[in-house]
Design a protein around this motif. Structure first.
Motif, PDB file in Angstrom:
ATOM      1  N   SER A  39      -9.120  25.317   8.842  1.00 11.40           N
ATOM      2  CA  SER A  39      -9.998  24.349   9.492  1.00 11.40           C
ATOM      3  C   SER A  39     -10.092  24.707  10.967  1.00 11.40           C
ATOM      4  CB  SER A  39      -9.421  22.949   9.311  1.00 11.40           C
ATOM      5  OG  SER A  39     -10.223  22.036   9.998  1.00 11.40           O
ATOM      6  N   ALA A  40     -11.282  25.174  11.375  1.00 14.73           N
ATOM      7  CA  ALA A  40     -11.426  25.703  12.731  1.00 14.73           C
ATOM      8  C   ALA A  40     -11.726  24.612  13.755  1.00 14.73           C
ATOM      9  CB  ALA A  40     -12.511  26.771  12.761  1.00 14.73           C
ATOM     10  N   THR A  41     -11.938  23.365  13.304  1.00 17.62           N
ATOM     11  CA  THR A  41     -12.265  22.291  14.244  1.00 17.62           C
ATOM     12  C   THR A  41     -11.033  21.924  15.073  1.00 17.62           C
ATOM     13  OG1 THR A  41     -13.151  21.423  12.182  1.00 17.62           O
ATOM     14  CG2 THR A  41     -13.879  20.363  14.212  1.00 17.62           C
ATOM     15  N   ASP A  42     -11.269  21.363  16.255  1.00 18.39           N
ATOM     16  CA  ASP A  42     -10.181  20.952  17.132  1.00 18.39           C
ATOM     17  C   ASP A  42      -9.621  19.603  16.644  1.00 18.39           C
ATOM     18  OD1 ASP A  42      -8.451  20.324  19.121  1.00 18.39           O
ATOM     19  OD2 ASP A  42      -9.948  20.173  20.716  1.00 18.39           O
ATOM     20  N   PRO A  43      -8.297  19.543  16.323  1.00 19.32           N
ATOM     21  CA  PRO A  43      -7.726  18.286  15.803  1.00 19.32           C
ATOM     22  C   PRO A  43      -7.692  17.169  16.834  1.00 19.32           C
ATOM     23  CG  PRO A  43      -6.004  19.896  16.194  1.00 19.32           C
ATOM     24  CD  PRO A  43      -7.303  20.616  16.373  1.00 19.32           C
ATOM     25  N   TYR A  44      -7.887  17.529  18.133  1.00 16.08           N
ATOM     26  CA  TYR A  44      -7.844  16.501  19.182  1.00 16.08           C
ATOM     27  C   TYR A  44      -9.239  16.058  19.611  1.00 16.08           C
ATOM     28  CZ  TYR A  44      -2.899  17.660  19.833  1.00 16.08           C
ATOM     29  OH  TYR A  44      -1.560  17.866  19.650  1.00 16.08           O
ATOM     30  N   ALA A  45     -10.285  16.774  19.116  1.00 10.82           N
ATOM     31  CA  ALA A  45     -11.642  16.505  19.586  1.00 10.82           C
ATOM     32  C   ALA A  45     -12.092  15.112  19.169  1.00 10.82           C
ATOM     33  CB  ALA A  45     -12.600  17.557  19.029  1.00 10.82           C
ATOM     34  N   ILE A  46     -12.326  14.241  20.152  1.00 11.48           N
ATOM     35  CA  ILE A  46     -12.741  12.890  19.797  1.00 11.48           C
ATOM     36  C   ILE A  46     -14.272  12.800  19.791  1.00 11.48           C
ATOM     37  CG2 ILE A  46     -10.646  11.741  20.591  1.00 11.48           C
ATOM     38  CD1 ILE A  46     -12.223  10.916  23.089  1.00 11.48           C
ATOM     39  N   ALA A  47     -14.764  11.947  18.917  1.00  2.96           N
ATOM     40  CA  ALA A  47     -16.203  11.725  18.800  1.00  2.96           C
ATOM     41  C   ALA A  47     -16.405  10.246  18.494  1.00  2.96           C
ATOM     42  CB  ALA A  47     -16.787  12.589  17.684  1.00  2.96           C
ATOM     43  N   PRO A  48     -16.387   9.403  19.546  1.00  2.28           N
ATOM     44  CA  PRO A  48     -16.380   7.953  19.339  1.00  2.28           C
ATOM     45  C   PRO A  48     -17.503   7.453  18.431  1.00  2.28           C
ATOM     46  CG  PRO A  48     -16.022   8.480  21.635  1.00  2.28           C
ATOM     47  CD  PRO A  48     -16.359   9.767  20.955  1.00  2.28           C
ATOM     48  N   ARG A  49     -18.638   8.131  18.416  1.00  2.69           N
ATOM     49  CA  ARG A  49     -19.740   7.654  17.583  1.00  2.69           C
ATOM     50  C   ARG A  49     -19.474   7.875  16.101  1.00  2.69           C
ATOM     51  NH1 ARG A  49     -25.334   9.524  20.339  1.00  2.69           N
ATOM     52  NH2 ARG A  49     -24.842   8.757  22.433  1.00  2.69           N
ATOM     53  N   HIS A  50     -18.544   8.790  15.802  1.00  2.00           N
ATOM     54  CA  HIS A  50     -18.246   9.073  14.390  1.00  2.00           C
ATOM     55  C   HIS A  50     -16.941   8.415  13.951  1.00  2.00           C
ATOM     56  CE1 HIS A  50     -21.536  11.853  14.110  1.00  2.00           C
ATOM     57  NE2 HIS A  50     -21.163  12.399  15.240  1.00  2.00           N
ATOM     58  N   ALA A  51     -16.522   7.355  14.640  1.00  2.00           N
ATOM     59  CA  ALA A  51     -15.260   6.702  14.298  1.00  2.00           C
ATOM     60  C   ALA A  51     -15.364   6.008  12.943  1.00  2.00           C
ATOM     61  CB  ALA A  51     -14.894   5.687  15.379  1.00  2.00           C
ATOM     62  N   PHE A  52     -14.234   5.997  12.228  1.00  2.00           N
ATOM     63  CA  PHE A  52     -14.093   5.279  10.942  1.00  2.00           C
ATOM     64  C   PHE A  52     -15.149   5.650   9.909  1.00  2.00           C
ATOM     65  CE2 PHE A  52     -12.049   2.110  13.856  1.00  2.00           C
ATOM     66  CZ  PHE A  52     -10.775   2.335  13.387  1.00  2.00           C
ATOM     67  N   LEU A  53     -15.573   6.922   9.872  1.00  2.00           N
ATOM     68  CA  LEU A  53     -16.487   7.338   8.806  1.00  2.00           C
ATOM     69  C   LEU A  53     -15.674   7.479   7.531  1.00  2.00           C
ATOM     70  CD1 LEU A  53     -18.701  10.081  10.518  1.00  2.00           C
ATOM     71  CD2 LEU A  53     -19.259   7.689  10.034  1.00  2.00           C
ATOM     72  N   SER A  54     -16.167   6.897   6.440  1.00  5.16           N
ATOM     73  CA  SER A  54     -15.438   7.041   5.187  1.00  5.16           C
ATOM     74  C   SER A  54     -15.675   8.450   4.645  1.00  5.16           C
ATOM     75  CB  SER A  54     -15.880   5.976   4.190  1.00  5.16           C
ATOM     76  OG  SER A  54     -17.262   6.052   4.005  1.00  5.16           O
ATOM     77  N   PRO A  55     -14.794   8.922   3.746  1.00  6.43           N
ATOM     78  CA  PRO A  55     -14.883  10.301   3.264  1.00  6.43           C
ATOM     79  C   PRO A  55     -16.279  10.636   2.730  1.00  6.43           C
ATOM     80  CG  PRO A  55     -12.861   9.315   2.518  1.00  6.43           C
ATOM     81  CD  PRO A  55     -13.652   8.228   3.189  1.00  6.43           C
ATOM     82  N   ASP A  56     -16.823  11.739   3.206  1.00 10.24           N
ATOM     83  CA  ASP A  56     -18.101  12.222   2.675  1.00 10.24           C
ATOM     84  C   ASP A  56     -18.092  13.747   2.744  1.00 10.24           C
ATOM     85  OD1 ASP A  56     -18.573  12.957   5.272  1.00 10.24           O
ATOM     86  OD2 ASP A  56     -20.108  11.433   5.654  1.00 10.24           O
ATOM     87  N   TRP A  57     -19.259  14.366   2.583  1.00 10.96           N
ATOM     88  CA  TRP A  57     -19.317  15.822   2.504  1.00 10.96           C
ATOM     89  C   TRP A  57     -18.885  16.477   3.812  1.00 10.96           C
ATOM     90  CZ3 TRP A  57     -18.780  18.672  -1.371  1.00 10.96           C
ATOM     91  CH2 TRP A  57     -19.107  20.033  -1.313  1.00 10.96           C
ATOM     92  N   ASN A  58     -19.289  15.897   4.969  1.00 10.93           N
ATOM     93  CA  ASN A  58     -18.946  16.490   6.263  1.00 10.93           C
ATOM     94  C   ASN A  58     -17.472  16.270   6.616  1.00 10.93           C
ATOM     95  OD1 ASN A  58     -21.454  17.540   6.891  1.00 10.93           O
ATOM     96  ND2 ASN A  58     -22.180  15.540   7.630  1.00 10.93           N
ATOM     97  N   HIS A  59     -16.966  15.110   6.253  1.00  8.86           N
ATOM     98  CA  HIS A  59     -15.562  14.784   6.542  1.00  8.86           C
ATOM     99  C   HIS A  59     -14.894  14.388   5.234  1.00  8.86           C
ATOM    100  CE1 HIS A  59     -16.461  14.762  10.835  1.00  8.86           C
ATOM    101  NE2 HIS A  59     -17.527  14.023  10.557  1.00  8.86           N
ATOM    102  N   PRO A  60     -14.389  15.368   4.472  1.00  8.24           N
ATOM    103  CA  PRO A  60     -13.864  15.061   3.126  1.00  8.24           C
ATOM    104  C   PRO A  60     -12.780  13.986   3.136  1.00  8.24           C
ATOM    105  CG  PRO A  60     -13.943  17.421   3.513  1.00  8.24           C
ATOM    106  CD  PRO A  60     -14.256  16.778   4.812  1.00  8.24           C
ATOM    107  N   PHE A  61     -11.995  13.883   4.214  1.00  4.47           N
ATOM    108  CA  PHE A  61     -10.936  12.877   4.304  1.00  4.47           C
ATOM    109  C   PHE A  61     -11.331  11.746   5.254  1.00  4.47           C
ATOM    110  CE2 PHE A  61      -7.022  15.762   3.177  1.00  4.47           C
ATOM    111  CZ  PHE A  61      -7.597  16.013   1.941  1.00  4.47           C
ATOM    112  N   GLY A  62     -12.591  11.748   5.738  1.00  3.10           N
ATOM    113  CA  GLY A  62     -13.031  10.710   6.660  1.00  3.10           C
ATOM    114  C   GLY A  62     -12.639  11.003   8.098  1.00  3.10           C
ATOM    115  N   THR A  63     -12.892  10.040   8.998  1.00  2.00           N
ATOM    116  CA  THR A  63     -12.503  10.198  10.402  1.00  2.00           C
ATOM    117  C   THR A  63     -11.684   8.994  10.840  1.00  2.00           C
ATOM    118  OG1 THR A  63     -14.502   9.098  11.194  1.00  2.00           O
ATOM    119  CG2 THR A  63     -14.605  11.492  10.982  1.00  2.00           C
ATOM    120  N   ASP A  64     -10.940   9.154  11.946  1.00  2.00           N
ATOM    121  CA  ASP A  64     -10.055   8.070  12.397  1.00  2.00           C
ATOM    122  C   ASP A  64     -10.722   7.222  13.478  1.00  2.00           C
ATOM    123  OD1 ASP A  64      -9.898   9.521  14.690  1.00  2.00           O
ATOM    124  OD2 ASP A  64      -7.747   9.941  14.565  1.00  2.00           O
ATOM    125  N   GLN A  65      -9.936   6.382  14.159  1.00  2.00           N
ATOM    126  CA  GLN A  65     -10.513   5.418  15.099  1.00  2.00           C
ATOM    127  C   GLN A  65     -11.192   6.073  16.292  1.00  2.00           C
ATOM    128  OE1 GLN A  65      -7.356   6.046  14.545  1.00  2.00           O
ATOM    129  NE2 GLN A  65      -6.035   5.740  16.318  1.00  2.00           N
TER     130      GLN A  65
END
Lengths: 279, 322
Positions: A39-65
């Motif tokens: 997984s090449a994405t940065d584990p610390y990269a925050i994206a407030p607009r994408h908070a609490f996304l439930s699991p889908d194709w782009n984020h298989p495990f969802g996103t956090d707060q």
């Protein structure tokens, strides 16, 4: 008493569980050594607009707060969780060997003394010991591994101790003594390998148990501080949002379960191979 | 002969128990003293309370914190020997009073979990051992999977399912019996998996013994053989581990009580440790030690009831030993 002949299992006869377990552990090792390969994405990269996304194709495990991708964080958290687990087992195993050898090979009073010390310390709940130590050693992966490692020493010490005692009084050690081998050579050639071989399996399974303890202590806030991607810390954060966002907690925990399961399956498989039982 | 040996066993057990109490007091003292921060400031409420240097000096003098560590340790043990657990720094109550308030919920949780764990383990072993390849390997893999579940994760998953999705059980609290179900299950399922693994293995060994075959030949059904002959053998290793399991459960309540916002010793211990509250930490650790000592005594009695051979063989080995 029927003695069954030692059977070797061919690779194609391996049950699917063992393949799965080894596959998962290899995956974890890759994730721990080169997380960016998976997984090449940065584990610390925050994206407030994408908070609490439930699991889908782009984020298989969802996103956090903070909109961080959970899958990325779980992958990047592997290194720390495995290091704590393996580090703690290494510490407690070495401590156990020192205690067990000293107790098993020393003169009678040393044997009695170390036996009593091991008995006293073994009966302590390891989690409470680890809690006390980790509060005094400070937070972070290193102190956490050290605290859990020290807390688990009595358990390993007890096993090494009883193994050394039984090997010490075995026929081949008596034969080696009768042949006039030096004590050092006997310990190196006979006692150590025979006493430790069964314990390698226990240590393999112990990695899983220490990961669970480490996650428990991180959960209580004694492990890596929050933004760090670490399984226990992630679950601890996710607990506050459990009513609305279950994926924050479920997936890091699932990785712990799979890790413990894989080490247990592989450990038991090795145990059977060592004991010469094939089924 | 037997009497003398019994008294010797009693003495060695008392010695072991005293050793455990002494070790828990000493380890707690060392661990709390190793924590960063000035003890006098902590007694005054921590650096956040911003105590004046004069107050810190007064507390240092009053608690003897300016004396060498070994002298402080001596006083600490001396007070404990007199049964004085002291007053909690953080709660400003007698430690004995805090223990009295917090012990029941934790003891109820731990003993219910142990009971449930045994029930689950026995159901799993009885329903699947020697019932054909598919069923018995299914049972064995269920045991391993259950044992791999971290209790606190299981707790959160149960919380999500039963409290927030199905609204069947209260998510927090420690007042009602219903609030005990989820915490007890999250501790019991992993422990049950572990006990089932141990019991299944010894059951398999017991079922290979000649007396099982002879019982079957006398016309007993498989169920009767399992209950009357194999069970006794199969239970022993699990029973021997039960005191240890109870201690481990008491440790794990620290996390479980935090998840379910329950009253109890585990959660209080976490607070006490993080507040560096030496008397309260010592009190709880000593309490857990006493609980373990009593539990292992009870377990040993049960063990001898289940296995009468043990009493005889112990007499024999004891006479060899001396």
């Amino acid at each position: 008493m029927v003695i069954t002949p030692k059977k070797l299992i061919a690779w194609e006869q391996l049950p699917i569980a063992i393949l799965f377990a080894s596959g998962f552990l290899v995956f974890l090792l890759v994730a721990a050594i080169i997380p960016n390969a998976i997984s090449a994405t940065d584990p610390y990269a925050i994206a407030p607009r994408h908070a609490f996304l439930s699991p889908d194709w782009n984020h298989p495990f969802g996103t956090d707060q903070s909109g961080r991708d959970i899958l990325t964080r779980v992958i990047h958290g592997t290194r720390q969780s495995l290091l704590v687990g393996a580090g703690a087992v290494a510490i407690s195993f070495s401590g156990g060997i020192i205690l067990g050898l000293a107790g098993g090979l020393g003169p009678h009073w040393v044997q009695k003394g170390i036996g009593a010390v091991i008995d006293v310390l073994f009966s302590f709940p390891a989690l409470i010991l680890a809690l006390l130590f980790s509060a005094s050693l400070g937070t972070g992966a290193g102190p956490l591994a050290l605290a859990i490692g020290i807390a688990a020493v009595p358990g390993y010490g007890k096993m090494v101790f009883s193994q050394v005692l039984s090997v010490r009084h075995s026929g081949y050690v008596e034969a080696a003594m009768a042949l006039g081998h030096t004590p050092f050579a006997i310990v190196r050639q006979h006692v150590l390998p025979n006493a430790l071989r069964p314990l390698i399996v226990t240590a393999t399974m112990g990695v899983g148990q220490t990961i669970v303890w480490a996650a428990g202590l991180s959960f209580l806030g004694l492990g890596a501080p929050p933004p760090t991607p670490e399984w226990g810390t992630m679950m601890s954060m996710g607990r506050d949002f459990i009513a609305d966002a279950w994926w924050l907690t479920l997936f890091p925990g699932l990785f712990i379960v799979l890790t413990v399961l894989s080490t247990t399956i592989l450990g038991r498989f090795l145990q059977r191979r060592l004991e010469g039982r094939s089924s | 002969m037997t009497k003398r040996l019994a008294s010797q066993r009693l003495i060695s057990r008392i010695g072991l128990s005293l050793g455990m109490l002494f070790a828990s007091a000493t380890l707690t003292f060392l661990a709390v003293r190793m924590m960063p921060g000035d003890p006098a400031t902590i007694i005054l409420g921590g650096a956040m309370a911003n105590p004046t240097p004069g107050a810190v000096a007064a507390i240092t003098k009053e608690y003897g914190l300016d004396r060498p560590l070994i002298v402080q340790y001596g006083f600490y043990i001396w007070r404990l020997l007199h049964g004085d657990l002291g007053i909690s720094f953080s709660q400003h109550l007698h430690v004995a009073e805090v223990l009295r308030q917090q012990m029941l919920p934790t003891l109820a949780l731990a003993s219910l979990s142990l009971f449930l764990a045994w029930a689950l383990a026995l159901v799993s072993v009885f329903c699947t051992v020697r019932r054909g390849r598919v069923l018995s390997s299914l049972g064995a893999s269920l045991d391993i999977s259950a044992a791999a579940l971290p209790p606190f994760w299981l707790g959160i998953v149960l919380l999500w399912i039963f409290a927030f999705r199905l609204h069947l059980l209260p998510p927090a609290g420690s007042s009602s019996l219903a609030s005990l179900i989820m915490p007890a299950l999250s501790l019991a399922i992993p422990l049950g998996g572990f006990l089932a693994q141990v019991t299944r293995e010894s059951m398999e060994i017991a079922l290979d013994q000649p007396f099982i075959l002879s019982a079957r030949m006398r016309g007993l059904s498989m169920g009767q053989v399992l209950r009357r002959h194999a069970l006794r053998h199969a239970l022993l290793p699990g029973i021997a581990l039960s005191a240890w399991a109870l201690g481990a459960l008491l440790g794990e309540t620290a996390v479980i009580e935090a998840i379910f916002s329950r009253k109890g010793l585990g959660r209080t211990l976490v607070y006490a440790v993080s507040a560096q509250d030496m008397p309260l930490t010592t009190g709880i650790v000593l309490f857990v030690t006493v609980a373990y000592i009593l539990a292992s005594l009870v377990i040993e009695i049960i063990h001898e009831l289940v296995d009468p051979r043990l009493a005889t063989s112990r007499r024999r080995s004891a006479s060899l030993w001396l």
